[in-house]
Design an enzyme around this catalytic site. Structure first.
Site, short mmCIF file in Angstrom:
data_model
loop_
_atom_site.label_atom_id
_atom_site.label_comp_id
_atom_site.label_asym_id
_atom_site.label_seq_id
_atom_site.Cartn_x
_atom_site.Cartn_y
_atom_site.Cartn_z
N GLN A 110 0.83 -1.20 0.00
CA GLN A 110 0.00 0.00 0.00
C GLN A 110 0.87 1.25 0.00
O GLN A 110 2.03 1.22 0.41
CB GLN A 110 -0.92 0.01 1.22
CG GLN A 110 -1.90 -1.16 1.23
CD GLN A 110 -2.62 -1.27 2.56
OE1 GLN A 110 -2.04 -1.03 3.61
NE2 GLN A 110 -3.88 -1.65 2.52
N ASP A 139 -19.00 17.48 -6.28
CA ASP A 139 -17.91 17.57 -7.25
C ASP A 139 -18.37 17.02 -8.60
O ASP A 139 -19.55 17.10 -8.94
CB ASP A 139 -16.68 16.82 -6.71
CG ASP A 139 -15.38 17.50 -7.08
OD1 ASP A 139 -15.01 17.47 -8.26
OD2 ASP A 139 -14.72 18.07 -6.18
N ASP A 148 -9.45 1.34 -5.10
CA ASP A 148 -9.15 1.97 -3.81
C ASP A 148 -10.37 2.66 -3.20
O ASP A 148 -10.31 3.10 -2.05
CB ASP A 148 -8.04 3.01 -3.98
CG ASP A 148 -6.73 2.40 -4.45
OD1 ASP A 148 -6.68 1.16 -4.61
OD2 ASP A 148 -5.76 3.14 -4.68
N HIS A 172 -11.73 15.02 -11.25
CA HIS A 172 -11.51 15.84 -10.06
C HIS A 172 -12.17 15.24 -8.82
O HIS A 172 -11.56 15.14 -7.76
CB HIS A 172 -12.04 17.26 -10.33
CG HIS A 172 -11.69 18.27 -9.29
ND1 HIS A 172 -12.48 18.50 -8.19
CD2 HIS A 172 -10.64 19.12 -9.19
CE1 HIS A 172 -11.94 19.46 -7.44
NE2 HIS A 172 -10.82 19.86 -8.04
N ALA A 274 -15.89 29.65 0.41
CA ALA A 274 -14.95 29.61 1.53
C ALA A 274 -14.96 30.91 2.33
O ALA A 274 -14.66 30.91 3.52
CB ALA A 274 -13.54 29.32 1.02
N VAL A 279 -18.01 28.61 7.04
CA VAL A 279 -17.29 27.57 6.30
C VAL A 279 -15.85 27.48 6.79
O VAL A 279 -15.24 28.50 7.13
CB VAL A 279 -17.32 27.89 4.79
CG1 VAL A 279 -16.47 26.91 4.00
CG2 VAL A 279 -18.75 27.88 4.28
N SER A 326 -8.15 22.75 -3.88
CA SER A 326 -9.09 21.62 -3.86
C SER A 326 -8.49 20.44 -3.12
O SER A 326 -9.14 19.78 -2.30
CB SER A 326 -9.42 21.17 -5.29
OG SER A 326 -10.39 21.97 -5.88
#
Length: 387
Positions: A110, A139, A148, A172, A274, A279, A326
């Site tokens: 891993q 998103d 995964d 993304h 943001a 937030v 991001s």
């Protein structure tokens, strides 16, 4: 004018709109006025074809639809305000596609990406892995078949086409999900909170673009489904009242919203959402624990996290390096999941305060951690929960 008459007029206005006209958000003067129109809309949309395109934004008690620029609706008492439904984009600087594993730490077969290691997640996995914490990733969707991520995904929604699963056609969203909660059992990566649960909320198209109304509908879905955290790795420059209403609604219901601050390298301003005080605002750092050149910065930021050349999951079971605030935001969402798994009663403002106080200073001139926004550290954050 009653609700039915108003909706007939709305039907006509939508029919007059052209391809050049923009989407708008219609606000009502009272909760009762909205409720009456919402109820009537459900009864009339099958009869009036243009009403089928109206999106009911229940969380802010408003409608979204395309309207002519000179719409007559602004003159009527059923309408309090009409706001443009603006575009919003994901925060990403650059990509360097790779299948290699350099700059990462191997743990048998891993791989722990360097950002996951730098925020100290492996140091606390004996105490918390984010177990059962539910995270809405608003998103571009997710790669359901990525090895995964298979064990980390729960029910999501595709707001662009509710008849389809929220499959990622950009990459993304898959990358963000991998940093938060990848849980490789063999040859792959491990995220910050490998036992957290990702709920993919597809609001962005293959170009990484969405309307504010898509984001509001996404927040509504997350709140309605009682998710613990919302990851928002996107932003825009201009203030939008409708988006603020949605954020406030989620905040007062106890949902923790974590958002990226933008990649313009600005020193005194950050992007919305943001910038809203409810937030957790996240900036990006480099491998050497310096603020990334592309990252917006300043006192409006709550915490920084790794965001340069971050290695994570990608489409078709592959991996990719991306940079941006991001990516930093995904690290913070993961750490907050670690916190909530230990102490699920934490409220959004408590989370923000702990993240600020427990951060590691990025300035040599700072007299103590927390004087200026610092970098997140899982061990220090979890230690603060004991106090």
């Amino acid at each position: 004018m009653d609700s039915a008459t108003f909706l007939r007029l709305l039907h006509e206005e939508i029919g007059l709109a052209t391809e050049l006209d923009k989407k708008h958000i219609i606000h009502f003067p009272s909760a009762q006025a909205y409720a009456d129109c919402s109820r009537q809309l459900n009864q009339m949309k099958n009869q009036f074809v243009h009403l089928a395109s109206v999106r009911d934004l229940a969380i802010i008690q408003a409608f979204s639809c395309v309207l002519p620029s000179a719409s007559v609706l602004k003159q009527f008492p059923q309408v309090k305000e009409i706001e443009e439904d603006t575009r919003i984009t994901v925060h990403q600087v650059a990509s360097k596609r790779t299948t290699g594993r350099r700059s990462n730490i191997s743990m048998g077969s891993q791989v722990i990406p360097w950002g996951v290691d730098q925020v100290g997640a492996p140091d606390v996995w004996s105490r918390s892995t984010g177990q059962r914490i539910r995270i809405g990733v608003i998103d571009t969707g997710i790669d359901y078949n990525h090895p995964d991520l298979r064990n980390s995904i729960a029910r999501g929604v595709n707001l662009l086409n509710r008849n389809l699963l929220p499959f990622d056609d950009n990459g993304h969203g898959t990358h963000i999900a991998g940093t938060i909660a990848a849980a490789s059992r063999h040859n792959g990566i491990i995220g910050v909170a490998p036992r957290a649960i990702i709920h993919p909320v597809k609001a962005f198209d293959y170009n990484g673009s969405a309307y504010v109304s898509d984001i509001i509908a996404a927040i509504d879905w997350c709140v309605h489904n009682e998710l613990d955290i919302i990851n928002m790795s996107f932003g825009m420059k201009t203030y939008n009242r409708s988006l603020e209403y949605a954020v406030l609604n989620a905040y007062y219901r106890g949902t923790i919203i974590i958002a990226s601050t933008g990649n313009d390298g600005k020193r005194k301003t950050i992007d919305y959402p943001a910038r809203f005080p409810q937030v957790v605002a996240v900036g990006a750092t480099t491998r050497t624990q310096k603020i990334a050149p592309f990252s917006n910065r300043g006192k409006q930021i709550d915490v920084y996290a790794p965001g340069e050349r971050i290695y994570s999951a990608w489409l078709h079971g592959k991996y990719n390096e991306l940079s941006g605030t991001s990516m930093a935001t995904a690290h913070v969402s993961g750490v907050v999941a670690l916190m909530l798994a230990v102490k699920p009663t934490l409220r959004p403002q408590q989370i923000k305060n702990i993240l600020r106080r427990s951060s590691i200073s990025l300035s040599k001139r700072a007299s103590s951690a927390g004087a200026q926004p610092g970098q997140i550290n899982a061990r220090r954050v979890l230690s603060a929960l004991k106090n």
